[in-house]
Design a protein around this motif. Structure first.
Motif, PDB file in Angstrom:
ATOM      1  N   LYS A  26       0.911  -1.390  -0.145  1.00 38.57           N
ATOM      2  CA  LYS A  26      -0.061  -0.081   0.082  1.00 38.57           C
ATOM      3  C   LYS A  26       0.824   1.286  -0.029  1.00 38.57           C
ATOM      4  CE  LYS A  26      -4.032  -2.095   2.329  1.00 38.57           C
ATOM      5  NZ  LYS A  26      -4.667  -2.151   3.630  1.00 38.57           N
ATOM      6  N   GLU A  27       2.198   1.032   0.136  1.00 35.59           N
ATOM      7  CA  GLU A  27       2.904   2.371   0.206  1.00 35.59           C
ATOM      8  C   GLU A  27       3.494   2.420  -1.198  1.00 35.59           C
ATOM      9  OE1 GLU A  27       6.519   1.747   2.923  1.00 35.59           O
ATOM     10  OE2 GLU A  27       4.981   1.303   4.633  1.00 35.59           O
ATOM     11  N   ARG A  28       3.691   3.891  -1.590  1.00 40.39           N
ATOM     12  CA  ARG A  28       4.176   4.258  -2.831  1.00 40.39           C
ATOM     13  C   ARG A  28       5.675   3.789  -2.870  1.00 40.39           C
ATOM     14  NH1 ARG A  28       0.897   7.397  -5.653  1.00 40.39           N
ATOM     15  NH2 ARG A  28      -1.003   8.340  -4.685  1.00 40.39           N
ATOM     16  N   PRO A  29       5.982   3.476  -4.187  1.00 39.06           N
ATOM     17  CA  PRO A  29       7.378   3.151  -4.533  1.00 39.06           C
ATOM     18  C   PRO A  29       8.211   4.239  -4.149  1.00 39.06           C
ATOM     19  CG  PRO A  29       6.101   3.235  -6.621  1.00 39.06           C
ATOM     20  CD  PRO A  29       5.214   3.341  -5.492  1.00 39.06           C
ATOM     21  N   ARG A  30       9.403   4.004  -3.747  1.00 35.07           N
ATOM     22  CA  ARG A  30      10.399   5.040  -3.531  1.00 35.07           C
ATOM     23  C   ARG A  30      11.252   5.153  -4.970  1.00 35.07           C
ATOM     24  NH1 ARG A  30      13.226   3.194   2.116  1.00 35.07           N
ATOM     25  NH2 ARG A  30      14.607   4.626   1.282  1.00 35.07           N
ATOM     26  N   PRO A  31      11.592   6.436  -4.966  1.00 28.67           N
ATOM     27  CA  PRO A  31      12.637   6.891  -6.236  1.00 28.67           C
ATOM     28  C   PRO A  31      14.003   6.111  -5.950  1.00 28.67           C
ATOM     29  CG  PRO A  31      11.615   8.760  -5.367  1.00 28.67           C
ATOM     30  CD  PRO A  31      11.439   7.719  -4.466  1.00 28.67           C
ATOM     31  N   LYS A  32      14.656   5.650  -7.114  1.00 28.74           N
ATOM     32  CA  LYS A  32      15.842   4.900  -7.079  1.00 28.74           C
ATOM     33  C   LYS A  32      17.024   5.756  -6.406  1.00 28.74           C
ATOM     34  CE  LYS A  32      16.996   5.779 -11.897  1.00 28.74           C
ATOM     35  NZ  LYS A  32      17.500   5.345 -13.208  1.00 28.74           N
ATOM     36  N   GLN A 189       3.672   9.425   7.063  1.00 26.55           N
ATOM     37  CA  GLN A 189       2.528  10.023   6.119  1.00 26.55           C
ATOM     38  C   GLN A 189       3.035  11.085   5.592  1.00 26.55           C
ATOM     39  OE1 GLN A 189      -0.701  10.719   8.914  1.00 26.55           O
ATOM     40  NE2 GLN A 189      -1.067   8.568   9.383  1.00 26.55           N
ATOM     41  N   ARG A 190       3.877  11.983   6.003  1.00 23.51           N
ATOM     42  CA  ARG A 190       4.251  13.027   5.240  1.00 23.51           C
ATOM     43  C   ARG A 190       5.244  12.975   4.116  1.00 23.51           C
ATOM     44  NH1 ARG A 190       7.743  17.439   8.499  1.00 23.51           N
ATOM     45  NH2 ARG A 190       9.067  15.752   8.579  1.00 23.51           N
ATOM     46  N   HIS A 191       5.997  11.950   4.380  1.00 23.74           N
ATOM     47  CA  HIS A 191       6.805  11.161   3.301  1.00 23.74           C
ATOM     48  C   HIS A 191       5.973  10.762   2.231  1.00 23.74           C
ATOM     49  CE1 HIS A 191      10.191   9.398   1.379  1.00 23.74           C
ATOM     50  NE2 HIS A 191       9.907   8.425   1.604  1.00 23.74           N
ATOM     51  N   LEU A 195       6.076  11.692  -1.574  1.00 25.79           N
ATOM     52  CA  LEU A 195       6.029  10.840  -2.955  1.00 25.79           C
ATOM     53  C   LEU A 195       5.173  10.730  -3.652  1.00 25.79           C
ATOM     54  CD1 LEU A 195       7.483   7.409  -1.238  1.00 25.79           C
ATOM     55  CD2 LEU A 195       8.779   8.988  -2.554  1.00 25.79           C
ATOM     56  N   ALA A 196       3.681  10.939  -3.371  1.00 24.42           N
ATOM     57  CA  ALA A 196       2.652  11.269  -4.162  1.00 24.42           C
ATOM     58  C   ALA A 196       2.573  12.287  -5.140  1.00 24.42           C
ATOM     59  CB  ALA A 196       1.328  11.023  -3.531  1.00 24.42           C
ATOM     60  N   GLU A 197       2.969  13.335  -4.463  1.00 30.52           N
ATOM     61  CA  GLU A 197       3.303  14.402  -5.428  1.00 30.52           C
ATOM     62  C   GLU A 197       4.429  14.311  -6.264  1.00 30.52           C
ATOM     63  OE1 GLU A 197       4.178  17.581  -2.448  1.00 30.52           O
ATOM     64  OE2 GLU A 197       2.256  17.589  -1.622  1.00 30.52           O
ATOM     65  N   HIS A 198       5.462  13.602  -6.050  1.00 29.93           N
ATOM     66  CA  HIS A 198       6.410  13.522  -7.088  1.00 29.93           C
ATOM     67  C   HIS A 198       6.154  12.406  -7.984  1.00 29.93           C
ATOM     68  CE1 HIS A 198      10.743  12.593  -8.417  1.00 29.93           C
ATOM     69  NE2 HIS A 198      10.482  11.219  -8.459  1.00 29.93           N
ATOM     70  N   HIS A 199       5.236  11.624  -7.572  1.00 30.96           N
ATOM     71  CA  HIS A 199       4.724  10.626  -8.982  1.00 30.96           C
ATOM     72  C   HIS A 199       3.614  11.273  -9.818  1.00 30.96           C
ATOM     73  CE1 HIS A 199       5.852   6.879  -6.170  1.00 30.96           C
ATOM     74  NE2 HIS A 199       6.991   7.361  -6.689  1.00 30.96           N
TER      75      HIS A 199
END
Length: 301
Positions: A26-32, A189-191, A195-199
């Motif tokens: 359920k967590e968003r993937p992290r950038p490499k 949650q803030r992180h 990530l959602a804004e970055h994606h």
């Protein structure tokens, strides 16, 4: 050294065998380009270490005040009569409290934000490691020669009061470490929002690039024939189609006209059996010409 190698190392190894959390997908993937240990992870680890240190120091100060007649500084303790056994009692209480607190933190450290009671017994390796650490603790503080002469601990002399004082450490670590998870959960949650804004920005950039590429890769429009050329070929096709049936009929009925119209046509040959003469290939010239005319008109159309 005994704490690190005997009572702390087995739970640490068992912690690495902890099963993954069910909500990980359920967590968003992290950038490499992100590091393995993020800033909020460092904050959580440092905060838990500070909690453990503060609790154990507080237990040790209380033990010193209890066993050393209210003295907590080394210079004051040295002036007491028979201070060495009293100091050993306070150190024993702090040692027991530290081992218990480390074992409790082995359970609280299984997740950054999940409560300690969630899937508490899910890792059997952790149960084995905690049992081993407890056995080593009681050997260290209760075996006479090993505890008193080698480790300088007096588990048999601290009394029930010393064991109760040692319980303050794990209780304090449990309460404070679970409270620290509230801060860590907010940071997680803030992180995730970051990530959602970055994606979203990355998806928008890729969509714009794909649209630009599709526009640039379209082929140029093909030129079409003018309508006048199409309609000019229509009368010729009609004339050829009208002349084809009459030419075929005249060629099949009147062979002599075939010879007049086609001087180079071969005469009819007598069949070897004395039957009627066979018709030469000239009689089929009319339909063939008509078919060729029709095909040429259709091709021009």
């Amino acid at each position: 050294l005994f704490l690190i190698l005997v009572t702390d190392l087995p739970p640490s190894i068992a912690l690495g065998m902890e099963p993954g959390e069910k909500s990980i997908l359920k967590e968003r993937p992290r950038p490499k380009e992100e590091p393995v240990v993020l800033g909020w992870m460092w904050f959580s680890m440092v905060l838990n270490g500070a909690v453990l240190s503060a609790v154990i120091i507080a237990v040790y100060i209380i033990s010193l005040a209890f066993y050393c007649e209210g003295k907590i500084f080394q210079s004051d303790i040295d002036q007491l009569e028979g201070f060495q056994p009293k100091l050993m009692n306070a150190r024993t209480v702090a040692f027991i409290s530290l081992v218990w607190s480390e074992n409790v933190r082995s359970y609280t450290s299984r997740s950054f934000d999940k409560p300690v009671w969630q899937n508490l017994l899910g890792n059997m390796h952790m149960q084995k490691a905690i049992i081993m650490a407890q056995m080593c603790l009681y050997v260290a503080v209760l075996v006479p020669f090993f505890s008193t002469d080698i480790l300088q601990l007096r588990g048999l002399d601290v009394g029930i009061t010393g064991w109760l004082l040692a319980l303050l450490g794990p209780i304090g670590c449990l309460v404070l470490c679970e409270a620290c998870k509230l801060i860590t959960a907010f940071q997680m949650q803030r992180h995730q929002r970051t990530l959602a804004e970055h994606h979203a920005a990355e998806d928008k950039r890729l969509a714009e690039a794909a649209a630009k590429h599709s526009v640039s890769s379209q082929p140029p429009p093909q030129p079409t024939k003018p309508a006048a050329a199409v309609f000019s070929a229509a009368p010729e096709a009609k004339v050829a189609m009208a002349a084809a049936p009459s030419a075929a009929k005249s060629a099949a009925v009147d062979p002599e006209s075939q010879s007049v119209a086609s001087p180079k046509a071969a005469p009819a040959k007598q069949s070897p059996a004395g039957g009627p003469p066979s018709v030469g290939c000239a009689c089929f010239l009319g339909p063939t010409v008509a078919q060729m005319s029709i095909g040429g008109a259709a091709a021009r159309r």
